[in-house]
Design an enzyme around this catalytic site. Structure first.
Site, mmCIF file in Angstrom:
data_model
loop_
_atom_site.group_PDB
_atom_site.id
_atom_site.type_symbol
_atom_site.label_atom_id
_atom_site.label_comp_id
_atom_site.label_asym_id
_atom_site.label_seq_id
_atom_site.Cartn_x
_atom_site.Cartn_y
_atom_site.Cartn_z
ATOM 1 N N GLY A 1 0.815 -1.212 0.000
ATOM 2 C CA GLY A 1 0.000 0.000 0.000
ATOM 3 C C GLY A 1 0.850 1.264 0.000
ATOM 4 O O GLY A 1 0.567 2.226 -0.726
ATOM 5 N N SER B 1 -3.214 9.730 8.164
ATOM 6 C CA SER B 1 -2.520 8.886 7.195
ATOM 7 C C SER B 1 -1.248 9.547 6.677
ATOM 8 O O SER B 1 -1.294 10.551 5.961
ATOM 9 C CB SER B 1 -3.435 8.559 6.014
ATOM 10 O OG SER B 1 -2.664 7.937 4.992
ATOM 11 N N ASP C 1 0.217 0.140 13.203
ATOM 12 C CA ASP C 1 0.529 -1.199 12.697
ATOM 13 C C ASP C 1 0.779 -2.209 13.824
ATOM 14 O O ASP C 1 0.981 -3.395 13.556
ATOM 15 C CB ASP C 1 1.771 -1.141 11.797
ATOM 16 C CG ASP C 1 1.493 -0.396 10.491
ATOM 17 O OD1 ASP C 1 0.324 -0.335 10.066
ATOM 18 O OD2 ASP C 1 2.455 0.125 9.896
ATOM 19 N N LYS D 1 -6.206 -1.753 6.316
ATOM 20 C CA LYS D 1 -4.799 -2.151 6.155
ATOM 21 C C LYS D 1 -4.723 -3.338 5.182
ATOM 22 O O LYS D 1 -5.643 -3.586 4.421
ATOM 23 C CB LYS D 1 -4.198 -2.481 7.517
ATOM 24 C CG LYS D 1 -4.135 -1.275 8.452
ATOM 25 C CD LYS D 1 -3.230 -0.205 7.889
ATOM 26 C CE LYS D 1 -3.237 1.053 8.731
ATOM 27 N NZ LYS D 1 -2.540 2.155 8.108
ATOM 28 N N ARG E 1 1.314 -9.012 9.161
ATOM 29 C CA ARG E 1 1.336 -8.747 10.604
ATOM 30 C C ARG E 1 0.357 -9.645 11.360
ATOM 31 O O ARG E 1 0.569 -9.946 12.534
ATOM 32 C CB ARG E 1 1.049 -7.274 10.892
ATOM 33 C CG ARG E 1 2.093 -6.351 10.279
ATOM 34 C CD ARG E 1 2.093 -4.965 10.878
ATOM 35 N NE ARG E 1 2.699 -4.009 9.966
ATOM 36 C CZ ARG E 1 4.017 -3.873 9.751
ATOM 37 N NH1 ARG E 1 4.876 -4.645 10.395
ATOM 38 N NH2 ARG E 1 4.471 -2.991 8.890
HETATM 39 C C1 S3P Z 1 2.936 4.081 6.304
HETATM 40 C C2 S3P Z 1 1.823 4.701 6.847
HETATM 41 C C3 S3P Z 1 0.756 3.964 7.559
HETATM 42 C C4 S3P Z 1 1.203 2.559 7.967
HETATM 43 C C5 S3P Z 1 1.918 1.858 6.850
HETATM 44 C C6 S3P Z 1 3.158 2.633 6.442
HETATM 45 C C7 S3P Z 1 3.923 4.902 5.597
HETATM 46 O O1 S3P Z 1 -0.356 3.850 6.693
HETATM 47 O O2 S3P Z 1 0.089 1.802 8.388
HETATM 48 O O3 S3P Z 1 2.298 0.563 7.244
HETATM 49 O O4 S3P Z 1 5.056 4.420 5.345
HETATM 50 O O5 S3P Z 1 3.617 6.066 5.291
HETATM 51 P P1 S3P Z 1 -1.494 4.991 6.594
HETATM 52 O O6 S3P Z 1 -0.915 6.173 5.915
HETATM 53 O O7 S3P Z 1 -2.593 4.352 5.778
HETATM 54 O O8 S3P Z 1 -1.905 5.265 7.995
#
Ligand code: S3P
Length: 450
Positions: free
Chosen positions: A101, A174, A327, A354, A400
Protein backbone atom coordinates in the site's frame (compact mmCIF):
# COMPACT_ATOMS: atom_id res chain seq x y z
CA UNK A 1 6.76 -8.82 -9.31
CA UNK A 2 5.66 -10.80 -6.32
CA UNK A 3 1.88 -10.85 -6.16
CA UNK A 4 1.25 -14.54 -6.52
CA UNK A 5 3.54 -16.53 -4.19
CA UNK A 6 2.24 -19.90 -2.99
CA UNK A 7 0.59 -20.06 0.44
CA UNK A 8 2.61 -21.60 3.27
CA UNK A 9 0.75 -22.71 6.42
CA UNK A 10 2.86 -22.70 9.59
CA UNK A 11 2.33 -23.42 13.29
CA UNK A 12 4.07 -22.26 16.45
CA UNK A 13 4.13 -24.02 19.81
CA UNK A 14 4.95 -23.33 23.42
CA UNK A 15 8.50 -22.02 23.57
CA UNK A 16 11.19 -21.95 26.25
CA UNK A 17 12.83 -18.69 27.28
CA UNK A 18 13.83 -16.50 24.31
CA UNK A 19 17.37 -15.22 24.59
CA UNK A 20 20.16 -13.50 22.67
CA UNK A 21 20.80 -10.38 20.61
CA UNK A 22 19.07 -9.74 17.32
CA UNK A 23 18.73 -7.08 14.66
CA UNK A 24 15.48 -6.83 12.73
CA UNK A 25 15.53 -5.60 9.10
CA UNK A 26 15.43 -1.98 7.94
CA UNK A 27 12.40 0.24 8.35
CA UNK A 28 9.84 -0.31 5.61
CA UNK A 29 8.61 3.31 5.49
CA UNK A 30 12.14 4.70 5.21
CA UNK A 31 13.19 2.04 2.69
CA UNK A 32 10.36 2.94 0.27
CA UNK A 33 11.11 6.65 0.59
CA UNK A 34 14.89 6.19 0.15
CA UNK A 35 14.34 4.49 -3.21
CA UNK A 36 11.78 7.05 -4.36
CA UNK A 37 13.72 10.18 -3.42
CA UNK A 38 16.91 8.56 -4.71
CA UNK A 39 15.09 8.02 -8.02
CA UNK A 40 14.34 11.76 -8.23
CA UNK A 41 17.75 13.06 -7.16
CA UNK A 42 20.46 14.15 -9.60
CA UNK A 43 23.30 11.67 -9.02
CA UNK A 44 23.68 8.45 -7.06
CA UNK A 45 22.18 7.86 -3.61
CA UNK A 46 23.57 4.98 -1.55
CA UNK A 47 21.39 3.01 0.85
CA UNK A 48 22.69 0.71 3.59
CA UNK A 49 20.34 -1.51 5.53
CA UNK A 50 17.54 -1.35 2.94
CA UNK A 51 14.69 -3.70 3.84
CA UNK A 52 14.86 -6.42 1.21
CA UNK A 53 11.24 -7.46 1.71
CA UNK A 54 8.87 -7.99 -1.21
CA UNK A 55 7.10 -4.65 -0.68
CA UNK A 56 10.31 -2.66 -1.00
CA UNK A 57 11.63 -4.79 -3.87
CA UNK A 58 8.42 -3.92 -5.71
CA UNK A 59 9.15 -0.23 -5.17
CA UNK A 60 12.68 -0.76 -6.51
CA UNK A 61 11.24 -2.43 -9.61
CA UNK A 62 8.75 0.42 -10.04
CA UNK A 63 11.48 3.07 -9.81
CA UNK A 64 13.47 1.16 -12.45
CA UNK A 65 10.40 1.05 -14.68
CA UNK A 66 10.14 4.84 -14.27
CA UNK A 67 13.73 5.35 -15.39
CA UNK A 68 15.99 5.16 -12.32
CA UNK A 69 19.04 2.88 -12.29
CA UNK A 70 19.15 0.73 -9.16
CA UNK A 71 21.86 -1.83 -8.34
CA UNK A 72 22.95 -3.69 -5.23
CA UNK A 73 26.69 -4.19 -4.74
CA UNK A 74 28.54 -7.15 -3.24
CA UNK A 75 28.54 -5.52 0.22
CA UNK A 76 24.74 -5.31 0.27
CA UNK A 77 24.69 -1.54 -0.37
CA UNK A 78 22.11 -0.24 -2.84
CA UNK A 79 22.95 2.47 -5.40
CA UNK A 80 20.13 4.52 -6.89
CA UNK A 81 20.89 6.85 -9.77
CA UNK A 82 18.04 9.29 -10.17
CA UNK A 83 16.47 10.98 -13.16
CA UNK A 84 15.92 14.37 -11.49
CA UNK A 85 12.57 15.91 -10.47
CA UNK A 86 10.42 16.00 -13.61
CA UNK A 87 12.50 13.33 -15.36
CA UNK A 88 10.42 10.17 -14.78
CA UNK A 89 9.81 8.12 -17.93
CA UNK A 90 6.54 6.51 -18.97
CA UNK A 91 6.87 2.77 -18.30
CA UNK A 92 6.05 0.31 -21.04
CA UNK A 93 4.24 -2.21 -18.84
CA UNK A 94 1.87 -2.33 -15.87
CA UNK A 95 3.44 -1.63 -12.46
CA UNK A 96 2.44 -4.38 -10.01
CA UNK A 97 3.03 -3.35 -6.38
CA UNK A 98 2.06 -6.76 -4.96
CA UNK A 99 0.93 -6.26 -1.33
CA UNK A 100 2.46 -2.79 -0.87
CA UNK A 101 0.00 0.00 0.00
CA UNK A 102 2.73 2.48 0.87
CA UNK A 103 4.61 1.72 -2.34
CA UNK A 104 1.66 2.25 -4.67
CA UNK A 105 0.17 5.28 -2.90
CA UNK A 106 3.47 7.17 -2.71
CA UNK A 107 4.30 6.25 -6.30
CA UNK A 108 0.95 7.67 -7.44
CA UNK A 109 2.06 10.93 -5.83
CA UNK A 110 5.32 10.89 -7.78
CA UNK A 111 3.52 10.29 -11.08
CA UNK A 112 0.68 12.82 -10.49
CA UNK A 113 2.77 15.85 -11.44
CA UNK A 114 4.61 14.33 -14.42
CA UNK A 115 3.16 14.22 -17.95
CA UNK A 116 3.15 10.39 -18.08
CA UNK A 117 0.48 7.69 -17.84
CA UNK A 118 1.08 4.74 -15.52
CA UNK A 119 -1.09 1.69 -14.90
CA UNK A 120 -0.91 0.29 -11.35
CA UNK A 121 -2.11 -3.01 -9.95
CA UNK A 122 -1.50 -5.22 -6.93
CA UNK A 123 -2.31 -8.53 -5.25
CA UNK A 124 -5.72 -9.72 -4.00
CA UNK A 125 -5.29 -7.65 -0.83
CA UNK A 126 -4.11 -4.41 -2.47
CA UNK A 127 -6.89 -4.36 -5.11
CA UNK A 128 -9.44 -4.21 -2.27
CA UNK A 129 -7.85 -1.23 -0.50
CA UNK A 130 -9.15 2.34 -0.88
CA UNK A 131 -7.14 4.55 -3.24
CA UNK A 132 -9.58 7.50 -3.28
CA UNK A 133 -7.83 8.94 -0.23
CA UNK A 134 -4.76 9.70 -2.39
CA UNK A 135 -6.53 10.13 -5.73
CA UNK A 136 -8.79 12.93 -4.40
CA UNK A 137 -5.95 15.39 -3.70
CA UNK A 138 -3.98 14.24 -6.76
CA UNK A 139 -7.01 15.02 -8.96
CA UNK A 140 -7.11 18.49 -7.40
CA UNK A 141 -3.51 18.92 -8.55
CA UNK A 142 -4.54 18.02 -12.11
CA UNK A 143 -4.01 14.26 -12.40
CA UNK A 144 -6.57 12.14 -14.26
CA UNK A 145 -7.60 8.67 -13.19
CA UNK A 146 -9.13 5.84 -15.15
CA UNK A 147 -10.23 3.03 -12.82
CA UNK A 148 -12.15 -0.14 -13.55
CA UNK A 149 -14.14 -0.13 -10.33
CA UNK A 150 -14.44 2.91 -8.04
CA UNK A 151 -11.13 4.19 -6.80
CA UNK A 152 -9.57 0.74 -6.57
CA UNK A 153 -6.69 -0.92 -8.43
CA UNK A 154 -6.10 -1.67 -11.20
CA UNK A 155 -6.12 1.92 -12.43
CA UNK A 156 -4.28 4.22 -14.79
CA UNK A 157 -3.06 7.56 -13.56
CA UNK A 158 -2.23 10.26 -16.09
CA UNK A 159 -0.09 12.89 -14.43
CA UNK A 160 -0.77 16.59 -15.00
CA UNK A 161 1.19 18.36 -17.73
CA UNK A 162 0.65 21.63 -15.83
CA UNK A 163 0.21 20.59 -12.18
CA UNK A 164 -1.33 23.04 -9.73
CA UNK A 165 -0.17 23.52 -6.16
CA UNK A 166 -2.88 22.90 -3.56
CA UNK A 167 -3.48 23.36 0.11
CA UNK A 168 -4.74 19.99 1.31
CA UNK A 169 -6.05 19.15 4.77
CA UNK A 170 -5.59 15.42 5.31
CA UNK A 171 -9.00 14.10 6.42
CA UNK A 172 -7.75 10.93 8.16
CA UNK A 173 -4.60 10.10 10.14
CA UNK A 174 -2.52 8.89 7.19
CA UNK A 175 1.17 9.41 6.50
CA UNK A 176 0.63 7.83 3.08
CA UNK A 177 -1.86 10.50 2.03
CA UNK A 178 0.32 13.30 3.40
CA UNK A 179 3.33 11.84 1.61
CA UNK A 180 1.57 11.32 -1.73
CA UNK A 181 0.59 15.00 -1.81
CA UNK A 182 4.10 16.15 -0.85
CA UNK A 183 5.70 13.91 -3.49
CA UNK A 184 3.29 15.29 -6.09
CA UNK A 185 4.31 18.74 -4.84
CA UNK A 186 7.90 18.02 -5.85
CA UNK A 187 6.99 18.19 -9.55
CA UNK A 188 4.57 21.10 -9.10
CA UNK A 189 5.66 24.72 -9.52
CA UNK A 190 4.99 26.93 -6.48
CA UNK A 191 4.26 25.91 -2.90
CA UNK A 192 2.26 22.78 -2.05
CA UNK A 193 0.76 22.90 1.44
CA UNK A 194 -0.39 19.95 3.52
CA UNK A 195 -2.31 20.54 6.74
CA UNK A 196 -2.11 17.60 9.09
CA UNK A 197 -4.52 17.75 12.06
CA UNK A 198 -3.08 14.57 13.61
CA UNK A 199 0.67 13.99 13.69
CA UNK A 200 1.69 10.89 11.71
CA UNK A 201 5.11 9.46 10.87
CA UNK A 202 7.23 12.26 9.45
CA UNK A 203 9.84 10.34 7.43
CA UNK A 204 8.86 12.05 4.16
CA UNK A 205 9.34 15.52 5.63
CA UNK A 206 12.67 14.58 7.24
CA UNK A 207 14.00 12.98 4.07
CA UNK A 208 12.86 15.77 1.75
CA UNK A 209 14.82 18.16 3.92
CA UNK A 210 17.81 15.81 3.87
CA UNK A 211 17.72 15.67 0.05
CA UNK A 212 17.82 19.50 -0.04
CA UNK A 213 14.19 20.43 -0.74
CA UNK A 214 12.88 23.71 0.73
CA UNK A 215 10.31 22.47 3.25
CA UNK A 216 8.91 24.35 6.23
CA UNK A 217 6.82 22.93 9.06
CA UNK A 218 4.76 24.90 11.57
CA UNK A 219 3.00 23.27 14.48
CA UNK A 220 0.10 25.23 16.00
CA UNK A 221 -0.56 25.14 19.76
CA UNK A 222 -3.40 22.63 19.13
CA UNK A 223 -0.92 20.28 17.39
CA UNK A 224 -2.10 20.92 13.80
CA UNK A 225 0.91 20.82 11.49
CA UNK A 226 1.24 22.89 8.32
CA UNK A 227 3.86 21.61 5.89
CA UNK A 228 4.92 23.80 2.97
CA UNK A 229 7.05 22.44 0.14
CA UNK A 230 8.61 24.52 -2.62
CA UNK A 231 8.16 22.63 -5.91
CA UNK A 232 10.71 21.66 -8.56
CA UNK A 233 13.82 21.55 -6.36
CA UNK A 234 17.02 19.87 -7.44
CA UNK A 235 17.37 16.96 -5.03
CA UNK A 236 20.91 16.09 -3.99
CA UNK A 237 21.89 12.43 -3.64
CA UNK A 238 22.35 11.17 -0.09
CA UNK A 239 24.15 8.40 1.78
CA UNK A 240 21.36 6.76 3.77
CA UNK A 241 21.55 4.16 6.53
CA UNK A 242 18.12 2.68 7.21
CA UNK A 243 17.48 2.02 10.92
CA UNK A 244 15.75 -1.16 12.13
CA UNK A 245 11.98 -1.11 11.76
CA UNK A 246 10.16 -0.54 15.07
CA UNK A 247 7.08 -2.21 13.58
CA UNK A 248 9.14 -5.39 13.02
CA UNK A 249 10.97 -5.04 16.36
CA UNK A 250 7.51 -5.09 17.95
CA UNK A 251 7.31 -8.86 17.37
CA UNK A 252 10.43 -9.95 19.29
CA UNK A 253 9.74 -7.25 21.92
CA UNK A 254 6.29 -8.68 22.67
CA UNK A 255 7.49 -12.28 22.34
CA UNK A 256 10.27 -11.69 24.90
CA UNK A 257 7.80 -9.91 27.20
CA UNK A 258 5.24 -12.72 27.25
CA UNK A 259 7.43 -15.87 27.08
CA UNK A 260 8.52 -16.52 30.69
CA UNK A 261 12.23 -16.31 31.46
CA UNK A 262 13.13 -14.42 28.26
CA UNK A 263 15.96 -11.90 28.00
CA UNK A 264 16.53 -10.46 24.51
CA UNK A 265 18.35 -7.42 23.11
CA UNK A 266 16.92 -5.93 19.90
CA UNK A 267 19.57 -3.70 18.32
CA UNK A 268 19.41 -0.38 16.48
CA UNK A 269 15.63 0.18 16.65
CA UNK A 270 14.28 3.44 15.19
CA UNK A 271 12.83 5.48 18.07
CA UNK A 272 11.06 8.18 16.03
CA UNK A 273 8.39 9.67 18.35
CA UNK A 274 5.70 8.98 15.71
CA UNK A 275 6.52 5.24 15.83
CA UNK A 276 6.90 4.19 19.48
CA UNK A 277 3.36 4.12 20.85
CA UNK A 278 3.62 0.35 21.39
CA UNK A 279 6.63 0.70 23.69
CA UNK A 280 4.83 3.33 25.78
CA UNK A 281 1.79 1.05 26.02
CA UNK A 282 3.79 -2.06 26.95
CA UNK A 283 5.60 -0.07 29.67
CA UNK A 284 2.21 1.01 31.09
CA UNK A 285 1.19 -2.66 31.09
CA UNK A 286 4.24 -3.52 33.20
CA UNK A 287 6.75 -4.63 30.54
CA UNK A 288 10.47 -4.62 31.32
CA UNK A 289 12.02 -2.75 28.36
CA UNK A 290 15.30 -0.98 28.96
CA UNK A 291 17.16 1.33 26.59
CA UNK A 292 20.70 -0.04 26.92
CA UNK A 293 22.22 2.23 24.30
CA UNK A 294 20.85 5.22 22.45
CA UNK A 295 22.43 7.13 19.57
CA UNK A 296 21.53 9.55 16.80
CA UNK A 297 22.08 8.89 13.09
CA UNK A 298 20.78 10.66 9.98
CA UNK A 299 18.52 12.85 12.13
CA UNK A 300 16.82 9.86 13.81
CA UNK A 301 17.27 8.39 17.30
CA UNK A 302 18.09 4.67 17.48
CA UNK A 303 18.24 2.43 20.54
CA UNK A 304 19.28 -1.04 21.60
CA UNK A 305 16.41 -2.36 23.68
CA UNK A 306 16.81 -5.06 26.34
CA UNK A 307 13.53 -6.85 26.96
CA UNK A 308 12.95 -9.27 29.82
CA UNK A 309 9.73 -11.15 30.41
CA UNK A 310 7.24 -9.56 32.75
CA UNK A 311 3.70 -10.10 33.99
CA UNK A 312 1.40 -7.67 32.17
CA UNK A 313 -1.80 -6.01 33.33
CA UNK A 314 -4.59 -4.70 31.10
CA UNK A 315 -4.75 -0.97 30.31
CA UNK A 316 -6.85 1.47 28.30
CA UNK A 317 -4.97 2.64 25.21
CA UNK A 318 -6.25 6.10 24.24
CA UNK A 319 -7.40 6.80 20.68
CA UNK A 320 -4.88 9.65 20.50
CA UNK A 321 -2.06 7.10 20.55
CA UNK A 322 -3.32 5.17 17.51
CA UNK A 323 -1.30 7.03 14.84
CA UNK A 324 1.98 6.24 16.63
CA UNK A 325 1.25 2.49 16.79
CA UNK A 326 -1.32 1.85 14.07
CA UNK A 327 0.53 -1.20 12.70
CA UNK A 328 1.19 -2.59 16.19
CA UNK A 329 -2.35 -3.31 17.43
CA UNK A 330 -2.34 -6.95 16.23
CA UNK A 331 0.73 -7.76 18.31
CA UNK A 332 -0.51 -5.60 21.20
CA UNK A 333 -3.71 -7.67 21.18
CA UNK A 334 -1.56 -10.80 21.55
CA UNK A 335 0.23 -9.23 24.53
CA UNK A 336 -3.20 -8.27 25.95
CA UNK A 337 -4.36 -11.89 25.62
CA UNK A 338 -1.74 -12.88 28.22
CA UNK A 339 -2.29 -9.88 30.52
CA UNK A 340 -4.18 -9.81 33.81
CA UNK A 341 -7.48 -8.01 33.21
CA UNK A 342 -8.96 -6.09 30.33
CA UNK A 343 -7.13 -4.11 27.64
CA UNK A 344 -9.24 -1.53 25.82
CA UNK A 345 -8.03 -0.21 22.47
CA UNK A 346 -9.82 2.75 20.91
CA UNK A 347 -9.71 4.85 17.74
CA UNK A 348 -8.97 1.86 15.52
CA UNK A 349 -10.98 2.77 12.39
CA UNK A 350 -7.85 2.87 10.20
CA UNK A 351 -7.12 -0.78 11.10
CA UNK A 352 -9.99 -1.82 8.87
CA UNK A 353 -8.23 -0.62 5.68
CA UNK A 354 -4.80 -2.15 6.16
CA UNK A 355 -3.47 -5.23 4.31
CA UNK A 356 -6.62 -6.87 5.71
CA UNK A 357 -9.49 -5.70 7.89
CA UNK A 358 -7.13 -6.11 10.81
CA UNK A 359 -9.67 -5.42 13.51
CA UNK A 360 -11.81 -8.38 12.42
CA UNK A 361 -8.82 -10.56 11.62
CA UNK A 362 -7.41 -10.02 15.13
CA UNK A 363 -10.73 -10.57 16.89
CA UNK A 364 -11.45 -13.74 14.86
CA UNK A 365 -7.94 -15.11 15.47
CA UNK A 366 -8.15 -14.50 19.21
CA UNK A 367 -11.60 -16.09 19.50
CA UNK A 368 -10.63 -19.19 17.55
CA UNK A 369 -7.77 -19.65 20.01
CA UNK A 370 -10.04 -19.35 23.05
CA UNK A 371 -9.22 -15.73 23.96
CA UNK A 372 -12.14 -13.64 25.20
CA UNK A 373 -12.52 -10.40 23.28
CA UNK A 374 -15.15 -8.01 21.90
CA UNK A 375 -14.85 -6.13 18.63
CA UNK A 376 -16.62 -2.80 18.02
CA UNK A 377 -16.71 -0.59 14.93
CA UNK A 378 -13.45 1.12 15.93
CA UNK A 379 -12.48 -0.56 19.18
CA UNK A 380 -11.33 -3.87 20.64
CA UNK A 381 -11.45 -5.15 24.19
CA UNK A 382 -9.31 -8.17 25.08
CA UNK A 383 -9.75 -10.00 28.37
CA UNK A 384 -6.47 -11.69 29.12
CA UNK A 385 -5.54 -14.89 30.93
CA UNK A 386 -4.12 -18.20 29.90
CA UNK A 387 -4.33 -18.90 26.16
CA UNK A 388 -5.85 -22.25 25.10
CA UNK A 389 -4.62 -21.98 21.46
CA UNK A 390 -5.25 -24.85 19.06
CA UNK A 391 -6.89 -22.63 16.44
CA UNK A 392 -6.11 -22.05 12.78
CA UNK A 393 -5.98 -18.34 11.94
CA UNK A 394 -7.04 -16.84 8.61
CA UNK A 395 -4.36 -14.27 7.75
CA UNK A 396 -6.07 -12.67 4.71
CA UNK A 397 -2.72 -11.97 2.97
CA UNK A 398 -1.60 -9.92 5.98
CA UNK A 399 1.98 -10.32 7.21
CA UNK A 400 1.34 -8.75 10.60
CA UNK A 401 -1.62 -11.05 11.33
CA UNK A 402 0.61 -14.05 10.52
CA UNK A 403 3.49 -12.93 12.77
CA UNK A 404 1.23 -11.89 15.64
CA UNK A 405 -0.57 -15.23 15.86
CA UNK A 406 2.61 -17.28 15.54
CA UNK A 407 3.80 -15.39 18.62
CA UNK A 408 0.53 -16.21 20.38
CA UNK A 409 1.47 -19.84 19.73
CA UNK A 410 4.68 -19.45 21.80
CA UNK A 411 2.56 -19.06 24.97
CA UNK A 412 -0.55 -21.10 24.10
CA UNK A 413 -1.40 -24.49 25.62
CA UNK A 414 -1.88 -26.01 22.13
CA UNK A 415 -0.04 -24.85 18.98
CA UNK A 416 -1.47 -21.99 16.93
CA UNK A 417 -1.56 -22.38 13.14
CA UNK A 418 -1.65 -19.61 10.55
CA UNK A 419 -3.03 -20.42 7.11
CA UNK A 420 -0.25 -18.55 5.31
CA UNK A 421 3.17 -17.44 6.52
CA UNK A 422 4.37 -16.55 3.00
CA UNK A 423 3.30 -12.92 3.31
CA UNK A 424 5.77 -12.38 6.17
CA UNK A 425 8.35 -11.89 3.41
CA UNK A 426 6.74 -8.56 2.51
CA UNK A 427 8.16 -6.83 5.59
CA UNK A 428 10.25 -9.20 7.76
CA UNK A 429 11.81 -11.98 5.65
CA UNK A 430 14.08 -13.10 8.51
CA UNK A 431 11.27 -13.37 11.10
CA UNK A 432 11.24 -17.16 11.40
CA UNK A 433 15.03 -17.78 11.58
CA UNK A 434 15.53 -14.86 14.00
CA UNK A 435 12.80 -16.05 16.34
CA UNK A 436 13.84 -19.71 16.05
CA UNK A 437 17.45 -18.67 16.81
CA UNK A 438 16.22 -17.04 20.02
CA UNK A 439 14.45 -20.26 21.05
CA UNK A 440 10.99 -20.06 19.50
CA UNK A 441 9.31 -23.29 18.39
CA UNK A 442 7.84 -23.49 14.89
CA UNK A 443 6.04 -26.66 13.80
CA UNK A 444 4.91 -27.89 10.44
CA UNK A 445 1.22 -27.15 10.01
CA UNK A 446 -0.97 -30.30 10.23
CA UNK A 447 -1.77 -32.53 7.22
CA UNK A 448 -5.14 -30.88 6.68
CA UNK A 449 -3.25 -27.66 5.99
CA UNK A 450 -1.21 -28.95 3.07
C1 S3P B 1 2.94 4.08 6.30
C2 S3P B 1 1.82 4.70 6.85
C3 S3P B 1 0.76 3.96 7.56
C4 S3P B 1 1.20 2.56 7.97
C5 S3P B 1 1.92 1.86 6.85
C6 S3P B 1 3.16 2.63 6.44
C7 S3P B 1 3.92 4.90 5.60
O1 S3P B 1 -0.36 3.85 6.69
O2 S3P B 1 0.09 1.80 8.39
O3 S3P B 1 2.30 0.56 7.24
O4 S3P B 1 5.06 4.42 5.35
O5 S3P B 1 3.62 6.07 5.29
P1 S3P B 1 -1.49 4.99 6.59
O6 S3P B 1 -0.91 6.17 5.91
O7 S3P B 1 -2.59 4.35 5.78
O8 S3P B 1 -1.90 5.26 8.00
Amino acid sequence: MGSHSATRPLAAGRSGPLTGRMRVPGDKSISHRSLMLGALAVGTTTIDGLLEGDDVLNTAAAMRALGATIVKDGDGRWHVTGVGVGGLLEPTGVIDFGNAGTGVRLCMGLVASQPIAVTFTGDASLVKRPMGRVLDPLRQMGAEVLARSGDRLPLTLRGAATPMPVTYRVPMASAQVKSAVLLAGLGTPGVTTVVEPVFTRDHTERMLEGFGAAIGIETAPDGVRTIRLEGRPELKPQAITVPSDPSSAAFPIVAATIVPGSDVVVEGVLMNPARIGLIDTLLEMGADIEVVESRETGGERLADLRVRSAALKGVTVPASRAPSMIDEYPILAVAAATAHGETRMQGLEEMRVKESDRLSAVADGLKINGVDCTEGPDWLVVRGGSVPGGGRVATHLDHRIAMSFLILGFVAKAPVTVDDAAMIATSFPTFQPLMAGAGAVFLPAGDDDA
